[in-house]
Write an enzyme that holds these catalytic residues in place. Structure first.
Site, mmCIF file in Angstrom:
data_model
loop_
_atom_site.group_PDB
_atom_site.id
_atom_site.type_symbol
_atom_site.label_atom_id
_atom_site.label_comp_id
_atom_site.label_asym_id
_atom_site.label_seq_id
_atom_site.Cartn_x
_atom_site.Cartn_y
_atom_site.Cartn_z
ATOM 1 C CD GLU A 56 11.148 -6.495 20.053
ATOM 2 O OE1 GLU A 56 10.649 -7.134 21.011
ATOM 3 O OE2 GLU A 56 12.159 -6.875 19.433
ATOM 4 C CD GLU A 210 10.185 -12.703 19.167
ATOM 5 O OE1 GLU A 210 9.756 -11.627 18.675
ATOM 6 O OE2 GLU A 210 11.269 -12.789 19.773
#
Length: 322
Positions: A56, A210
């Site tokens: 990520e 997120e």
């Protein structure tokens, strides 16, 4: 310390481990751990973390740009900050984790996993937060843990907030909206996430942000997250954020789908987006004689993943709040 990310990815210890920036002091505390302290006294402490999952990368690149702005003097620092790049080895390898998912390990849960680099790192991060928060008298404590999702989503940017016994402070929720989050998800039970740990043990206002989808380094379109970067810059410098935003939709977790054995089947395909709606009675998963169905009029799925290890979460089911 304008090469913090490069040092972290290479596993290199800097020759100089502390110094002065533009109006602040910095200390390298270890791989992926950097403390920033303003020269002027402040009563606010902030954990800025990313890279708990090594694939990520967009949030890591965002933090790197923020650090560059601080070192250049184009951004003023008004918080004590601990910058955390959570899983340096996985970041360097470009994989989600090397052995086990660290974001299930916090709050001492690492003791239940087979010993690995991730269990040792989870323990190190717990101690780092304890040291950081105990070394100051911060009246305000925030923790923003930046992630990207494995799947696409009906909400490009959203936040997941840990279970909390006290009401959430309105200025914290307002900042999350100003940061461009389209939805907020409220947990109703404890968990092993980094944000639950900081909230439960240190009283921090914590949120997992997120931001888009997981991609390799240098393949991220950071312009998608300009609003979040601008809100982070304003937060660090003590500038009020814009109030001209649509309030995020709110959801709460109503159930968790857990995979217990190889007989587990999740009836969602690889194209099922986060926040996909399912009607009451829909069969979501089966495992032997156990059937998981939607019990509310409408429920929304978050983080569906049929291939998790046994004993781990294969998805969360949510309901919309008014």
């Amino acid at each position: 310390m304008d090469n913090f990310l490069a040092l972290t990815l290479s596993g290199t210890t800097p020759r100089v481990t502390q110094g002065k920036g533009a109006g602040f002091r910095w200390r390298w505390l270890g791989h992926g751990l950097l403390e920033l302290t303003p020269d002027a006294p402040v009563d606010r402490a902030l954990i800025l973390s990313a890279g708990i999952h090594g694939n990520e990368t967009a949030p890591v690149e965002m933090l790197d740009k923020l650090l560059s702005a601080l070192y250049s003097g184009s951004l003023t620092l008004t918080w004590r900050v601990l910058v955390v790049l959570g899983n340096p080895q996985a970041l360097a390898a470009g994989i989600r984790y090397c052995h086990s998912d660290m974001n299930r390990m916090f709050g001492g849960r690492w003791q239940s996993f087979a010993e690995s680099d991730e269990t040792r790192r989870a323990r190190e991060l717990e101690l780092s937060l304890e040291t950081f928060f105990s070394s100051g008298q911060a009246r305000v404590r925030w923790h923003l843990d930046l992630h990207t999702a494995i799947r696409g989503s009906h909400h490009l940017r959203f936040g997941v907030l840990p279970q909390r016994d006290r009401p959430w402070e309105t200025d914290f929720l307002a900042w999350l909206g100003a940061a461009g989050l389209e939805a907020l998800v409220f947990h109703q039970a404890p968990g092993g996430t980094f944000t639950h740990f900081s909230s439960e043990h240190f009283g921090a206002l914590s949120c997992t942000l997120e931001l888009g989808k997981a991609l390799p380094f240098r393949q991220n379109d950071l312009t998608q997250f300009n609003v979040t970067s601008q809100a982070l810059s304003a937060l660090l410098s003590g500038v009020e954020t814009s109030t001209s935003f649509s309030p995020p939709l709110r959801y709460r977790v109503v159930s968790q789908i857990t995979r217990h054995s190889d007989k587990f089947a999740l009836y969602m395909d690889a194209q099922t987006l986060n926040f996909t709606a399912f009607a009451k009675g829909t069969l979501l998963a089966e495992e032997g004689d156990k059937r998981v169905t939607v019990t509310h009029d409408v429920e929304y799925v978050l983080f569906p993943n049929p291939s998790v290890a046994c004993g781990l979460r294969a998805g969360l089911m949510l309901e919309r709040l008014p």
